[in-house]
Design an enzyme around this catalytic site. Structure first.
Site, short mmCIF file in Angstrom:
data_model
loop_
_atom_site.label_atom_id
_atom_site.label_comp_id
_atom_site.label_asym_id
_atom_site.label_seq_id
_atom_site.Cartn_x
_atom_site.Cartn_y
_atom_site.Cartn_z
N ALA A 1 2.04 5.60 -14.46
CA ALA A 1 2.92 4.57 -15.01
C ALA A 1 3.20 3.48 -13.97
CB ALA A 1 4.23 5.19 -15.49
N ALA A 2 3.47 3.90 -12.75
CA ALA A 2 3.76 2.94 -11.69
C ALA A 2 2.55 2.06 -11.38
CB ALA A 2 4.22 3.67 -10.43
N LYS A 3 1.37 2.66 -11.31
CA LYS A 3 0.18 1.87 -10.99
C LYS A 3 -0.19 0.93 -12.13
CE LYS A 3 -0.50 3.35 -6.84
NZ LYS A 3 -0.26 2.43 -5.70
N ASN B 1 0.81 -1.22 0.00
CA ASN B 1 0.00 0.00 0.00
C ASN B 1 0.85 1.27 0.00
OD1 ASN B 1 -2.52 1.37 0.09
ND2 ASN B 1 -2.28 1.69 2.29
N TYR C 1 3.07 8.50 -11.42
CA TYR C 1 2.13 7.72 -10.61
C TYR C 1 1.33 6.77 -11.48
CZ TYR C 1 -1.62 6.84 -7.22
OH TYR C 1 -2.54 6.25 -6.38
N SER D 1 -4.73 1.82 -8.60
CA SER D 1 -5.50 3.06 -8.68
C SER D 1 -6.31 3.04 -9.97
CB SER D 1 -4.56 4.28 -8.69
OG SER D 1 -5.26 5.46 -9.07
#
Length: 267
Positions: free
Chosen positions: A89-91, A21, A87, A74
């Site tokens: 791209a990471a999710k 998380n 963000y 997300s």
């Protein structure tokens, strides 16, 4: 990661559940994003997930009793979020990574799933929810609410329990209907957004960051429907060409006045 795993084993004897998380959000346009910003965002949002999953899987497999891995993604793994490229791209990476390791770990009865929260009130995002942003969200989210963290936690509890034993590689969307909804904000009357009696003056919005979801607006007059050309952005100004009006009118969250700026963009 090794220290966390060691402390968990000392306390409980084995590891059965992992929830990833950790998250950070860096807001900047692509052209203003530095490489260090990218590295920090990917490290915290994606690499942390990889490191924890690898360490826990190495422990779960020899235990022989299966396990549950829940990775928090997300809705912005699916829908864009301007100025949050790192963000998103990471999710997106978290979800692709989760599907792959779900396949690898399935023979060991280790379930790997994701949750896609929508607008939620954790400490990370509370400052973002200004009155204007909330007003816009309630136009966009069918359930017209921002989630409390405990609502999302119930989804985590489900995916970490035996009730989800036949789920792996899945994404549980908890967003109040944001992603699935295709209607236009303020579209409450068969596509007619604004009712106007006279068409004189000019209409534009000038201001900050705005998302306009309509490809065309329609204004209803006494005689006919008048189509307003799709808005376009020039010098930070959205202009709706093809419509002129006189007086003031309300369009969803917008307050419109003839020849003046829209006083509250709302979106």
């Amino acid at each position: 990661v090794d220290r966390i795993l060691e402390e968990t084993l000392q306390a409980f004897g084995e590891v059965n559940i992992l929830v990833n998380n950790a998250a950070v959000i860096h807001q900047a346009a692509l052209v203003d994003t530095e490489e260090d910003d990218w590295d920090r965002g990917i490290r915290n949002n994606l690499k942390s997930c990889f490191l924890c999953c690898k360490a826990v899987a190495r422990q779960m497999i020899p235990q022989g009793s299966g396990g549950k891995i829940v990775n928090i993604s997300s809705i912005h793994a699916t829908v864009s979020e301007p100025s949050c490229a790192i963000y998103t791209a990471a999710k997106g990476g978290v979800e692709a990574f989760s599907r792959t390791i779900a396949t690898e770990l399935a023979p060991h009865k280790i379930n790997v799933n994701c949750i896609q929260p929508g607008a939620t009130y954790p400490e990370l995002t509370i400052p973002m929810y200004t009155d204007t942003v909330k007003k816009a969200l309630f136009q966009r989210v069918p359930l017209q609410e921002i989630a409390q963290p405990e609502w999302i936690a119930k989804g985590v509890t489900f995916l970490a329990s035996d009730d989800s034993r036949y789920m792996t590689g899945s994404v549980l969307v908890m967003d109040g209907g944001y992603v699935m909804d295709g209607s236009l904000p303020g579209d409450d009357d068969n596509g007619v957004i604004a009712s106007v009696d006279q068409l004189e003056g000019g209409l534009k919005y000038q201001g900050g960051n705005v998302d306009l979801y309509a490809t065309a607006f329609y204004a209803e007059t006494a005689e006919t429907n008048v189509e307003i050309a799709p808005p376009r952005l020039t010098d930070n100004t959205y202009e709706a060409f093809g419509l002129e009006l006189e007086g003031s009118y309300s369009v969803g969250p917008f307050s419109l006045s003839a020849g003046t700026s829209w006083t509250d963009a709302g979106i």
